[in-house]
Design an enzyme around this catalytic site. Sequence first.
Site, PDB file in Angstrom:
ATOM      1  N   HIS A   1       0.830  -1.208   0.000  1.00  0.00           N
ATOM      2  CA  HIS A   1       0.000   0.000   0.000  1.00  0.00           C
ATOM      3  C   HIS A   1       0.856   1.246   0.000  1.00  0.00           C
ATOM      4  O   HIS A   1       0.624   2.194  -0.751  1.00  0.00           O
ATOM      5  CB  HIS A   1      -0.952   0.005   1.197  1.00  0.00           C
ATOM      6  CG  HIS A   1      -2.017   1.043   1.048  1.00  0.00           C
ATOM      7  ND1 HIS A   1      -1.996   2.219   1.743  1.00  0.00           N
ATOM      8  CD2 HIS A   1      -3.100   1.084   0.247  1.00  0.00           C
ATOM      9  CE1 HIS A   1      -3.043   2.936   1.377  1.00  0.00           C
ATOM     10  NE2 HIS A   1      -3.728   2.271   0.476  1.00  0.00           N
TER      11      HIS A   1
ATOM     12  N   HIS B   1      -4.345   6.040  -5.959  1.00  0.00           N
ATOM     13  CA  HIS B   1      -5.475   6.757  -5.351  1.00  0.00           C
ATOM     14  C   HIS B   1      -5.883   7.947  -6.225  1.00  0.00           C
ATOM     15  O   HIS B   1      -5.167   8.305  -7.141  1.00  0.00           O
ATOM     16  CB  HIS B   1      -5.092   7.253  -3.957  1.00  0.00           C
ATOM     17  CG  HIS B   1      -4.769   6.133  -3.027  1.00  0.00           C
ATOM     18  ND1 HIS B   1      -3.497   5.644  -2.891  1.00  0.00           N
ATOM     19  CD2 HIS B   1      -5.562   5.368  -2.238  1.00  0.00           C
ATOM     20  CE1 HIS B   1      -3.506   4.640  -2.025  1.00  0.00           C
ATOM     21  NE2 HIS B   1      -4.747   4.438  -1.622  1.00  0.00           N
TER      22      HIS B   1
ATOM     23  N   HIS C   1      -7.531  -1.642  -5.286  1.00  0.00           N
ATOM     24  CA  HIS C   1      -7.759  -2.135  -3.921  1.00  0.00           C
ATOM     25  C   HIS C   1      -8.474  -3.487  -3.925  1.00  0.00           C
ATOM     26  O   HIS C   1      -8.241  -4.309  -3.048  1.00  0.00           O
ATOM     27  CB  HIS C   1      -8.515  -1.104  -3.081  1.00  0.00           C
ATOM     28  CG  HIS C   1      -7.672   0.080  -2.678  1.00  0.00           C
ATOM     29  ND1 HIS C   1      -7.471   1.152  -3.513  1.00  0.00           N
ATOM     30  CD2 HIS C   1      -6.943   0.323  -1.554  1.00  0.00           C
ATOM     31  CE1 HIS C   1      -6.659   2.020  -2.896  1.00  0.00           C
ATOM     32  NE2 HIS C   1      -6.330   1.549  -1.711  1.00  0.00           N
TER      33      HIS C   1
ATOM     34  N   HIS D   1     -14.666   6.980   2.679  1.00  0.00           N
ATOM     35  CA  HIS D   1     -13.418   6.197   2.737  1.00  0.00           C
ATOM     36  C   HIS D   1     -12.291   6.916   3.487  1.00  0.00           C
ATOM     37  O   HIS D   1     -11.701   6.395   4.425  1.00  0.00           O
ATOM     38  CB  HIS D   1     -12.955   5.844   1.316  1.00  0.00           C
ATOM     39  CG  HIS D   1     -11.501   5.545   1.226  1.00  0.00           C
ATOM     40  ND1 HIS D   1     -10.576   6.442   0.755  1.00  0.00           N
ATOM     41  CD2 HIS D   1     -10.789   4.463   1.629  1.00  0.00           C
ATOM     42  CE1 HIS D   1      -9.371   5.922   0.846  1.00  0.00           C
ATOM     43  NE2 HIS D   1      -9.465   4.720   1.378  1.00  0.00           N
TER      44      HIS D   1
ATOM     45  N   HIS E   1     -10.367   6.476   7.485  1.00  0.00           N
ATOM     46  CA  HIS E   1      -8.920   6.415   7.750  1.00  0.00           C
ATOM     47  C   HIS E   1      -8.541   7.390   8.871  1.00  0.00           C
ATOM     48  O   HIS E   1      -7.888   7.018   9.841  1.00  0.00           O
ATOM     49  CB  HIS E   1      -8.132   6.802   6.492  1.00  0.00           C
ATOM     50  CG  HIS E   1      -7.873   5.656   5.562  1.00  0.00           C
ATOM     51  ND1 HIS E   1      -6.831   4.781   5.745  1.00  0.00           N
ATOM     52  CD2 HIS E   1      -8.515   5.242   4.452  1.00  0.00           C
ATOM     53  CE1 HIS E   1      -6.842   3.879   4.770  1.00  0.00           C
ATOM     54  NE2 HIS E   1      -7.867   4.136   3.971  1.00  0.00           N
TER      55      HIS E   1
ATOM     56  N   PHE F   1      -1.737   7.432   4.518  1.00  0.00           N
ATOM     57  CA  PHE F   1      -1.722   6.385   3.495  1.00  0.00           C
ATOM     58  C   PHE F   1      -0.424   5.565   3.513  1.00  0.00           C
ATOM     59  O   PHE F   1      -0.418   4.384   3.197  1.00  0.00           O
ATOM     60  CB  PHE F   1      -1.937   6.975   2.109  1.00  0.00           C
ATOM     61  CG  PHE F   1      -3.387   7.268   1.811  1.00  0.00           C
ATOM     62  CD1 PHE F   1      -4.399   6.589   2.469  1.00  0.00           C
ATOM     63  CD2 PHE F   1      -3.727   8.214   0.864  1.00  0.00           C
ATOM     64  CE1 PHE F   1      -5.732   6.853   2.186  1.00  0.00           C
ATOM     65  CE2 PHE F   1      -5.059   8.481   0.578  1.00  0.00           C
ATOM     66  CZ  PHE F   1      -6.064   7.809   1.237  1.00  0.00           C
TER      67      PHE F   1
ATOM     68  N   HIS G   1     -11.321  -1.707   3.862  1.00  0.00           N
ATOM     69  CA  HIS G   1     -11.380  -1.718   2.397  1.00  0.00           C
ATOM     70  C   HIS G   1     -12.295  -2.805   1.845  1.00  0.00           C
ATOM     71  O   HIS G   1     -12.815  -2.673   0.732  1.00  0.00           O
ATOM     72  CB  HIS G   1      -9.985  -1.763   1.775  1.00  0.00           C
ATOM     73  CG  HIS G   1      -9.500  -0.376   1.498  1.00  0.00           C
ATOM     74  ND1 HIS G   1      -9.828   0.304   0.344  1.00  0.00           N
ATOM     75  CD2 HIS G   1      -8.797   0.485   2.262  1.00  0.00           C
ATOM     76  CE1 HIS G   1      -9.319   1.518   0.406  1.00  0.00           C
ATOM     77  NE2 HIS G   1      -8.688   1.664   1.562  1.00  0.00           N
TER      78      HIS G   1
HETATM   79 CU1  C2O Z   1      -5.356   2.866  -0.461  1.00  0.00          CU
HETATM   80 CU2  C2O Z   1      -7.950   3.481   1.989  1.00  0.00          CU
HETATM   81  O1  C2O Z   1      -6.506   3.707   0.829  1.00  0.00           O
END
Ligand code: C2O
Length: 520
Positions: free
Chosen positions: A88, A108, A117, A243, A247, A257, A270
Amino acid sequence: MASPIQPPDLTQCQKADVPGGSSPKCCLPSDPVKATDFQIDASLPMRVRMASHLLDAAYITKYNRAYELMRALPDDDPRSFSQQASVHCAFCQSAYLQKNSNEKLQIHFSWLFYPWHRWYLYFHERILAKMLNDDTFALPFWNWDNQAIFSPLPNVIPAVFIEKPALVDNTRAPSHQPPTLVDLTYSGKPGGLDPEQQRAENNNLMHQELVSGAKTPSLFFGQAYRAGDANAPGPGSVERAPHTAVHLWTGGDMGNFGTAGRDPIFYSHHANVDRLWNVWKSLGGRRKDITDPDWLNAEFVFYDENATLIKVKVGDAVSTEKLRYTYQNVPNPWITHISSPLSISIAGTKPVSSNGVASPAAAEATSLLEEIEEFGEEVEGKFKQLAGSAFQSKVKRPVKDLFRTLKKQITDEELEEVLVIQGVEVPSDKISKFDVFINLPDANDKTSINIPEFAGTFVNVPHLGMAPGMNRKATLRIGIGDKLEQLGIKDVSSIVVTLVPKGQGKDVPIVIKGIKIEYE
Ligand code: C2O
């Protein structure tokens, strides 16, 4: 002229910078051997990804055991937990350049977000299954969009991630332990809402980002990103929020990230985003997968459960059934959520009667709105810096016919009106956020988002190791057709758009370069 994004050359890692990280930073094991093309194993059993708050004791034990074993693999094994986290990091911190290009590869903030993802989780799940020697293993999903009020609550950090050692990450925000409800528009500062308000705002955000504000593929998936393009052209609706907000709200490793993959809850978070892709498609209308060959033929590489480098295509990921997994059925009550009418919740704004027809007071308010100036489309040299306070602009609605001829295959009714905020620039290393309201000039950072005037939100998750002064650029596109109808202003010639910086984003300079309306 096909130009889908190609997998990078893994031997050419740029060593993306994570402060305090070990060296090499985020670089994946590079394999001089050519990647093998992905082939689905049709003999795999159909796996069911279950909600993480509903797992039984046996499954919880299995889930924890899988991560225990993954964590025990040597660090240089591409299947190890630390290498999985690096995957990631590598693709969000731009460890690699695009093939045959000097542009950084970033998965992203574009139409690659969902499929990349999905593939990442697919292989992660297959590795966990391999650890257990159990082909039926499926990754549980964190059902944060479900605002049910019965215990166990879906919209708090699920107990497994607190109680099972291999699923814990001690860096998470201490103040966001259960029973604190997740804030799906979190921006670095507590919203201070009571649980009932929080649920209502979460539901309205979900409705906005999946139902009314995302009626076309590009609004949902984000903008086109092809070989040679500068990265991060613009995220889709759900990627922006909820989303990103989940995070930030989870905090610690998840709040950046570069480190998010170090928290096992990341993969469950995810899985829910991935599930929402299926839910969105089930809503009908134009909500279908992108048909552009540059999306379908975009390719990535991942290490599989046997540590073999595999090359995959976006087009092979559009059906979860074909990948041999599905999701447990859970209610999605936000699909039918209706926000509270504004005339009751906020003083001084335009009342709209329940049948959606503007009242005489609306006409008066509309003339008030006329006095607000028009910022206009992006032109060279013009910009506006939002410094803590709200910014209003009038926006003209263009003639629909112009767009209709460009989009012949789309019926009049299906042509979606889109508010475009051009040239958004925020510091890459900071949390920033603003909300967008329509015809509510006095909206401010206290304004509830559970109102029809709320049109969408923009949230930035910081990237570690970015030099100060590095900006993230994006275009924000929000579908507003349903909204104008709900507000009873389908026939006006212009609307007023108010951008409200919020949370930690209040103090961060946010630049915008233009505001306009298009049809797509
Ligand atoms: Cu690759 Cu939730 O981010």
